[in-house]
Write a protein that holds these residues in place. Sequence first.
Motif, PDB file in Angstrom:
ATOM      1  N   ALA A 480      89.448  58.487  -3.093  1.00 13.83           N
ATOM      2  CA  ALA A 480      88.794  58.366  -2.023  1.00 13.83           C
ATOM      3  C   ALA A 480      88.668  59.825  -1.440  1.00 13.83           C
ATOM      4  N   PRO A 481      87.650  60.155  -0.882  1.00  8.44           N
ATOM      5  CA  PRO A 481      87.769  61.531   0.097  1.00  8.44           C
ATOM      6  C   PRO A 481      88.718  61.235   1.061  1.00  8.44           C
ATOM      7  N   VAL A 482      89.411  62.344   1.519  1.00  7.43           N
ATOM      8  CA  VAL A 482      90.512  61.894   2.770  1.00  7.43           C
ATOM      9  C   VAL A 482      89.721  62.751   3.981  1.00  7.43           C
ATOM     10  N   THR A 483      90.146  62.096   5.134  1.00  8.35           N
ATOM     11  CA  THR A 483      89.807  62.880   6.165  1.00  8.35           C
ATOM     12  C   THR A 483      90.248  64.076   6.681  1.00  8.35           C
ATOM     13  N   ASP A 484      89.638  64.805   7.651  1.00  6.59           N
ATOM     14  CA  ASP A 484      90.289  65.824   8.147  1.00  6.59           C
ATOM     15  C   ASP A 484      91.700  66.037   8.666  1.00  6.59           C
ATOM     16  N   LEU A 485      91.957  64.841   9.396  1.00  9.23           N
ATOM     17  CA  LEU A 485      93.213  64.529   9.643  1.00  9.23           C
ATOM     18  C   LEU A 485      94.270  64.439   8.582  1.00  9.23           C
ATOM     19  N   THR A 486      93.884  63.711   7.354  1.00 12.12           N
ATOM     20  CA  THR A 486      94.951  63.981   6.187  1.00 12.12           C
ATOM     21  C   THR A 486      95.053  65.338   5.691  1.00 12.12           C
ATOM     22  N   ARG A 487      94.087  65.913   5.743  1.00 11.82           N
ATOM     23  CA  ARG A 487      93.793  67.216   4.851  1.00 11.82           C
ATOM     24  C   ARG A 487      94.903  68.275   6.017  1.00 11.82           C
ATOM     25  N   ASP A 488      94.642  68.171   7.177  1.00 13.10           N
ATOM     26  CA  ASP A 488      95.386  68.937   8.144  1.00 13.10           C
ATOM     27  C   ASP A 488      96.979  68.760   8.065  1.00 13.10           C
ATOM     28  N   GLN A 489      97.255  67.248   8.437  1.00 14.12           N
ATOM     29  CA  GLN A 489      98.677  66.839   8.453  1.00 14.12           C
ATOM     30  C   GLN A 489      99.411  66.367   7.388  1.00 14.12           C
ATOM     31  N   LEU A 490      98.761  65.823   6.143  1.00 14.83           N
ATOM     32  CA  LEU A 490      99.366  65.068   5.225  1.00 14.83           C
ATOM     33  C   LEU A 490      98.888  65.809   3.958  1.00 14.83           C
ATOM     34  N   PRO A 491      99.035  67.236   3.565  1.00 15.90           N
ATOM     35  CA  PRO A 491      98.688  67.800   2.566  1.00 15.90           C
ATOM     36  C   PRO A 491      99.177  67.301   1.183  1.00 15.90           C
ATOM     37  N   ALA A 492     100.367  66.913   1.559  1.00 13.44           N
ATOM     38  CA  ALA A 492     101.150  66.365   0.103  1.00 13.44           C
ATOM     39  C   ALA A 492     100.343  65.183  -0.659  1.00 13.44           C
ATOM     40  N   ILE A 493      99.499  64.349  -0.182  1.00 12.86           N
ATOM     41  CA  ILE A 493      98.808  63.595  -0.400  1.00 12.86           C
ATOM     42  C   ILE A 493      97.586  63.751  -1.048  1.00 12.86           C
ATOM     43  N   VAL A 494      96.925  65.002  -0.690  1.00 11.69           N
ATOM     44  CA  VAL A 494      95.466  65.371  -0.766  1.00 11.69           C
ATOM     45  C   VAL A 494      95.380  65.890  -2.383  1.00 11.69           C
ATOM     46  N   HIS A 495      94.729  65.555  -3.512  1.00 17.68           N
ATOM     47  CA  HIS A 495      94.476  66.412  -4.567  1.00 17.68           C
ATOM     48  C   HIS A 495      93.636  67.618  -4.383  1.00 17.68           C
ATOM     49  N   VAL A 496      93.311  68.343  -5.095  1.00 16.03           N
ATOM     50  CA  VAL A 496      92.748  69.608  -5.456  1.00 16.03           C
ATOM     51  C   VAL A 496      91.249  69.307  -4.863  1.00 16.03           C
ATOM     52  N   ASN A 497      90.965  68.243  -5.435  1.00 15.70           N
ATOM     53  CA  ASN A 497      89.376  67.751  -5.396  1.00 15.70           C
ATOM     54  C   ASN A 497      89.404  67.100  -3.912  1.00 15.70           C
ATOM     55  N   GLY A 498      90.275  67.250  -3.084  1.00 12.40           N
ATOM     56  CA  GLY A 498      90.002  66.491  -1.649  1.00 12.40           C
ATOM     57  C   GLY A 498      89.878  65.095  -1.661  1.00 12.40           C
ATOM     58  N   THR A 499      90.793  64.462  -2.704  1.00 20.87           N
ATOM     59  CA  THR A 499      90.622  62.962  -2.448  1.00 20.87           C
ATOM     60  C   THR A 499      92.146  62.522  -2.930  1.00 20.87           C
ATOM     61  N   ALA A 500      92.046  61.159  -2.385  1.00 21.91           N
ATOM     62  CA  ALA A 500      93.611  60.654  -2.747  1.00 21.91           C
ATOM     63  C   ALA A 500      93.245  59.193  -3.284  1.00 21.91           C
ATOM     64  N   ARG A 501      94.322  58.942  -4.291  1.00 21.91           N
ATOM     65  CA  ARG A 501      94.171  57.544  -4.889  1.00 21.91           C
ATOM     66  C   ARG A 501      95.048  56.593  -3.949  1.00 21.91           C
ATOM     67  N   VAL A 502      94.489  55.820  -3.006  1.00 19.54           N
ATOM     68  CA  VAL A 502      95.204  55.223  -2.031  1.00 19.54           C
ATOM     69  C   VAL A 502      95.296  53.623  -2.450  1.00 19.54           C
ATOM     70  N   GLN A 503      96.329  53.275  -1.928  1.00 22.87           N
ATOM     71  CA  GLN A 503      96.891  51.797  -1.900  1.00 22.87           C
ATOM     72  C   GLN A 503      96.804  51.391  -0.479  1.00 22.87           C
ATOM     73  N   THR A 504      95.960  50.635  -0.019  1.00 18.11           N
ATOM     74  CA  THR A 504      95.731  49.849   1.203  1.00 18.11           C
ATOM     75  C   THR A 504      96.734  48.543   1.186  1.00 18.11           C
ATOM     76  N   VAL A 505      97.381  48.335   2.202  1.00 17.55           N
ATOM     77  CA  VAL A 505      98.680  47.254   2.494  1.00 17.55           C
ATOM     78  C   VAL A 505      98.221  46.488   3.521  1.00 17.55           C
ATOM     79  N   THR A 506      98.105  45.077   3.257  1.00 23.45           N
ATOM     80  CA  THR A 506      98.027  44.044   4.378  1.00 23.45           C
ATOM     81  C   THR A 506      99.303  43.208   4.685  1.00 23.45           C
TER      82      THR A 506
END
Length: 569
Positions: A480-506
Amino acid sequence: MTASVVLGLCAYTHDSAAALLVDGQMVGFVEEERLDGVKHSKAYPEHGVAWLLGEAGLSPQDVTTVAYNFDGRRYLSALGQLPAHLRQPASRTRALARARSFTTVHRRYQSRMRDLSQRYPRARLQPVQHHRAHALYAFLASGVDDAAVLTVDSLGELQTTTTWYARRGDSRLTLDLRHAINDPASLGYAYGAITEHLGWRRSDEEGTVMALAALGDPARFRDLMSRAIRLTNDGFTLDPTLLALRVLSSRYGRVTPAFADATCPPRPPTAPVEPVHADLAAALQERTEQVMLHLAARARQLTGSGLLCLGGGVAMNCVAAGLIAQAGIVDEVHVPPAPGDSGTAIGAAAVAWLDATGLPPTGIDHRCYLGPAYPGLTLPATPRPGLHASRPAEPAQHLARRLAEGEIVGLFAGALEAGPRALGHRSILASPLNAGVVERLNATVKFREPFRPFAPVVLADKAADYVRLRQLSPFMSLAAPVTDLTRDQLPAIVHVNGTARVQTVTREQHPFLADVLAAFGEITGHPVLINTSLNIKGKPICGTPDMALDCLVESGLDALLIEDWWVTK
């Protein structure tokens, strides 16, 4: 009354696995590689079957049905294609070899059935159409009552792409085939062929090519790929002058000399990755996405359902699946935790139960933690030479603090996950806030290509702060596309195409990991961690405590939390 004991098997081919239903209730599922240590194990799943029967308190003599994940009789349908392939100049030279190879595979299937009949002399053997096994498992895992099901893989007997309409009501379930595409038109074959041409192992490292695609320019080979994989009104076809007619033998290459001349020579696995390789990967990935979007729209049209379940190996292409989820074609996309062939062990067992009773089996929906667990594990103070074990008073808080300090930690807890993604029971966790963590993970822990991204795990109720995704992603199936917050503060999880393969946990899904994420969020401000699989390159995810301890010894992990034991070097 004698219990119905259905053993589902994916065996004698890649990704060996076993599943067990007793009176229609799922007992468990396990991939053999996680127990025998051989990645993509082709063995009869001896370890997995022994564990399953032991869990149920049964013996092989108690098995009433063995459901096998292929109906090998259907391989002979390929012989009917022989005249057409002989008439086409592009396929003529391989037509006879293709026909012979399908006949050979049919003979191997017969041999496998004889082996199973000897192992289970009291059981009925039920071969199950491969795509039907994929489709039923994908639908059951979703937990919905009405859905289109799209199965896309390399080959199931002769089918490569099928569209189904699944629905249940009044405790009954129906699974209707609406459309099928047969080999040689195969998206999985095309992706595997080009993966191999680019120097990676097909049926294993397609994900590496998907990651590489983000670094390339698809325009360079866009026209070529559009010719190689041509869209049609109801699907797609392959051009045999570029992607050679399939022969079921590794002696026959899959791309033609014309394809190599138009792109690049085959890349040796140890050769440098050059821009031309990234550009070819980008064109392949772009075309795959276009075909999958086309097939998804067609599935919506054929079934009228706003829910889509994806199965088959191509469903593991998280970028394509994520694009479908974002495109508005359907309301939700569901991918089971084990969409590849291993999951058809569950699907085959489910088909056998459905055919016998008309009822859906239970215990499959929304479940991924289906394998062996090791409760009450006891470790000595020195579990291996040079290792030290202790028990922290608050394991979740302890783990969160160590991760916040920049440590890379393996997590081995609870029942083994199903499928290719580590989902918090056999994971390596790290902080996405540490600038050097990705480099250290690649260089000293995972030993893999530096361009491959690392996926995040995030608390589900905070996911919208970090990714733009319209639904949950519990099995790490959607990019999924990442938010600006992720791009700015968590670049380690952002792929070059601006996405992250996310797992959501409840908290309901994984209370311990939710506690770790919450504690990490309290320390750092972000309830997000890097989550990658507990293994090193070339080895399967660690299914046993011994395998996990081996991983700690052989890699650059700082520590391992194994069933509340904190183990360090």
